[in-house]
Write an enzyme that holds these catalytic residues in place. Sequence first.
Site, PDB file in Angstrom:
ATOM      1  N   HIS A  59      61.319  59.813  17.088  1.00  0.00           N
ATOM      2  CA  HIS A  59      62.027  60.222  18.296  1.00  0.00           C
ATOM      3  C   HIS A  59      63.541  60.125  18.157  1.00  0.00           C
ATOM      4  O   HIS A  59      64.270  60.359  19.112  1.00  0.00           O
ATOM      5  CB  HIS A  59      61.547  59.350  19.472  1.00  0.00           C
ATOM      6  CG  HIS A  59      61.861  59.909  20.822  1.00  0.00           C
ATOM      7  ND1 HIS A  59      62.695  59.284  21.721  1.00  0.00           N
ATOM      8  CD2 HIS A  59      61.451  61.052  21.438  1.00  0.00           C
ATOM      9  CE1 HIS A  59      62.781  60.000  22.823  1.00  0.00           C
ATOM     10  NE2 HIS A  59      62.039  61.082  22.680  1.00  0.00           N
ATOM     11  N   LYS A 105      67.437  61.062  17.280  1.00  0.00           N
ATOM     12  CA  LYS A 105      68.287  62.251  17.230  1.00  0.00           C
ATOM     13  C   LYS A 105      69.566  61.826  16.513  1.00  0.00           C
ATOM     14  O   LYS A 105      70.416  61.157  17.089  1.00  0.00           O
ATOM     15  CB  LYS A 105      68.638  62.778  18.626  1.00  0.00           C
ATOM     16  CG  LYS A 105      67.455  63.337  19.404  1.00  0.00           C
ATOM     17  CD  LYS A 105      66.887  62.330  20.325  1.00  0.00           C
ATOM     18  CE  LYS A 105      65.748  62.927  21.152  1.00  0.00           C
ATOM     19  NZ  LYS A 105      64.951  61.873  21.793  1.00  0.00           N
ATOM     20  N   ASP A 137      78.736  63.990   5.563  1.00  0.00           N
ATOM     21  CA  ASP A 137      79.557  63.421   4.488  1.00  0.00           C
ATOM     22  C   ASP A 137      79.626  61.891   4.532  1.00  0.00           C
ATOM     23  O   ASP A 137      80.610  61.300   4.069  1.00  0.00           O
ATOM     24  CB  ASP A 137      80.974  64.000   4.520  1.00  0.00           C
ATOM     25  CG  ASP A 137      81.011  65.463   4.085  1.00  0.00           C
ATOM     26  OD1 ASP A 137      79.995  65.945   3.525  1.00  0.00           O
ATOM     27  OD2 ASP A 137      82.033  66.127   4.320  1.00  0.00           O
ATOM     28  N   HIS A 171      68.248  64.080  31.264  1.00  0.00           N
ATOM     29  CA  HIS A 171      67.590  63.575  30.055  1.00  0.00           C
ATOM     30  C   HIS A 171      68.420  62.479  29.376  1.00  0.00           C
ATOM     31  O   HIS A 171      68.016  61.921  28.356  1.00  0.00           O
ATOM     32  CB  HIS A 171      67.352  64.751  29.090  1.00  0.00           C
ATOM     33  CG  HIS A 171      66.415  64.453  27.978  1.00  0.00           C
ATOM     34  ND1 HIS A 171      66.798  64.470  26.656  1.00  0.00           N
ATOM     35  CD2 HIS A 171      65.097  64.124  27.986  1.00  0.00           C
ATOM     36  CE1 HIS A 171      65.768  64.179  25.895  1.00  0.00           C
ATOM     37  NE2 HIS A 171      64.717  63.965  26.666  1.00  0.00           N
ATOM     38  N   LYS A 173      69.944  59.043  28.299  1.00  0.00           N
ATOM     39  CA  LYS A 173      69.409  57.677  28.214  1.00  0.00           C
ATOM     40  C   LYS A 173      70.589  56.738  27.996  1.00  0.00           C
ATOM     41  O   LYS A 173      71.172  56.692  26.907  1.00  0.00           O
ATOM     42  CB  LYS A 173      68.415  57.556  27.061  1.00  0.00           C
ATOM     43  CG  LYS A 173      67.261  58.580  27.106  1.00  0.00           C
ATOM     44  CD  LYS A 173      67.320  59.456  25.897  1.00  0.00           C
ATOM     45  CE  LYS A 173      66.323  60.571  25.817  1.00  0.00           C
ATOM     46  NZ  LYS A 173      65.095  60.570  26.445  1.00  0.00           N
ATOM     47  N   ASP A 193      78.656  46.120  33.638  1.00  0.00           N
ATOM     48  CA  ASP A 193      79.946  45.533  34.034  1.00  0.00           C
ATOM     49  C   ASP A 193      81.149  46.336  33.541  1.00  0.00           C
ATOM     50  O   ASP A 193      82.208  45.763  33.230  1.00  0.00           O
ATOM     51  CB  ASP A 193      80.052  44.085  33.539  1.00  0.00           C
ATOM     52  CG  ASP A 193      79.081  43.156  34.263  1.00  0.00           C
ATOM     53  OD1 ASP A 193      78.449  43.594  35.242  1.00  0.00           O
ATOM     54  OD2 ASP A 193      78.945  41.998  33.833  1.00  0.00           O
TER      55      ASP A 193
END
Length: 487
Positions: A226, A228, A233, A405, A407, A412
Amino acid sequence: MQLYSFHTLVSTLIFLIYWLLIVATTLRIVFKRRPTTYVIAWMLIIYILPIVGIILYFAIGEAHLGQQRVKRAQQMRPTIAKFIQRLEDFPDIFTTKVSQVSKPIFQLCKHQTGLDGINGNHIELLSETDEIFDRLINDINQATSNIEMVFYIWNEGGRANEVENALIAATKRGVICRLMVDSAGSRHFIRTNASKRMRDAGIIIVEALKVNLLRFMFRRLDLRQHRKVAIIDNYISYTGSMNIVDPRFFKQNKHIGKWVDIMVRMNGPVTTLMGAIYASDWELETGKYLALPQITDFAEPPEDKKHIMQLIASGPGYTENMIHQVLLTAIYSAQEQIIFTTPYLVPSDDILHAVVTAAQRGVEVIIIVPKKNDSLMVKWASRAFFSELLDGGVKLYQFNDNLLHTKSVLIDNQLSLVGTVNLDMRSLWLNFEITTVIDDAEFANSLSILLQKYLSQSDPVNVSEWKKRPIWQHIIERLFYFFAPLL
């Protein structure tokens, strides 16, 4: 009479074997020391659906990585240990001078990974789809040596095609391009002409965790890659919630609007660690060694106190429950405010109680979820938690029009967690995930401005109105709540 005795004996043996299977499976579940709700849910499934329940449990109830991958993971551990030791030869990369709210998390990371906070990184928060694609494509066009990517979903169409063209052009320049895509998330892409064009151009494409019903006895079917991640380089890296999809062309038949995502673009020592995680994933999946990134670029003292970070990777073969521990630590460290964004809200009991406790000790706790969701089961299971959260003083908001979508967690206005992790059991206990821990007030301010924008596009969930919802909704919520530990 003999025939009757034979049938009685066979029936008794079948009954005995059946109960031995039930007892053995029950003991296996209990000894795994999972959350109580998880254990109860599986035991109910096994007892209500005896044979089917047992088959389901061994198919999707445990994080089977597969014997071959387990062996590879064990073989990689000495290499990773040596890599961490080499990092320690460059003490200027690391720092213990972190903010008060972040200190417990960095101490936890030090204990679990052996690494202090990584200093001297430059990070940008990218929140507009076109901006993300523009920056990524530009970095690919500037690449001179290697590009590594792993994405849960790659969907042909729109600006995703521009990424494909940029990678093909990079390969023609002599840049080595490697791409891992999840077998379930990218099942359509793997069979498209786009995938074939990329392979024909010389891009190495690996289908991670292949979905195959014949493999379910050896590896859990719904264990997914899952992450991404993009690395250019060994210097620039990206991670966040966005897959390689153009929202204008992705899941428009679901009538949930466009997906709203963020990514962080990083350069600095943290990219070295990102490269090591990618190399581990590559070897785990393919069995082929991928040289770990060099550290010489960061041998000089980095810019002081610029974006102190850590990367937390999870999944089979990594420190168990690490992301779950980090989230709990962050929640308990908060003194003023916590803002969560998650498309899928199915928290563990520990996180649910920590969030409610934070609200009751005076911390302002805000959770933003999408009003529309692409998963019917998750939508109803999430709603089952609303009452307890609202009664505990947590402020719930539902994002309008599009599928939020993103996350993220903001603590604080100082500590930020951004990555691929949903507040659900799958992300917390099962999948290969990654999240960035960022201790920086400047970055936190950028994230705070974005979250205020989300809030302006959201409706608060009113406690009194919520309690007046129809009884049939209560029933559906409780039904899907039963499956919550399995989602």
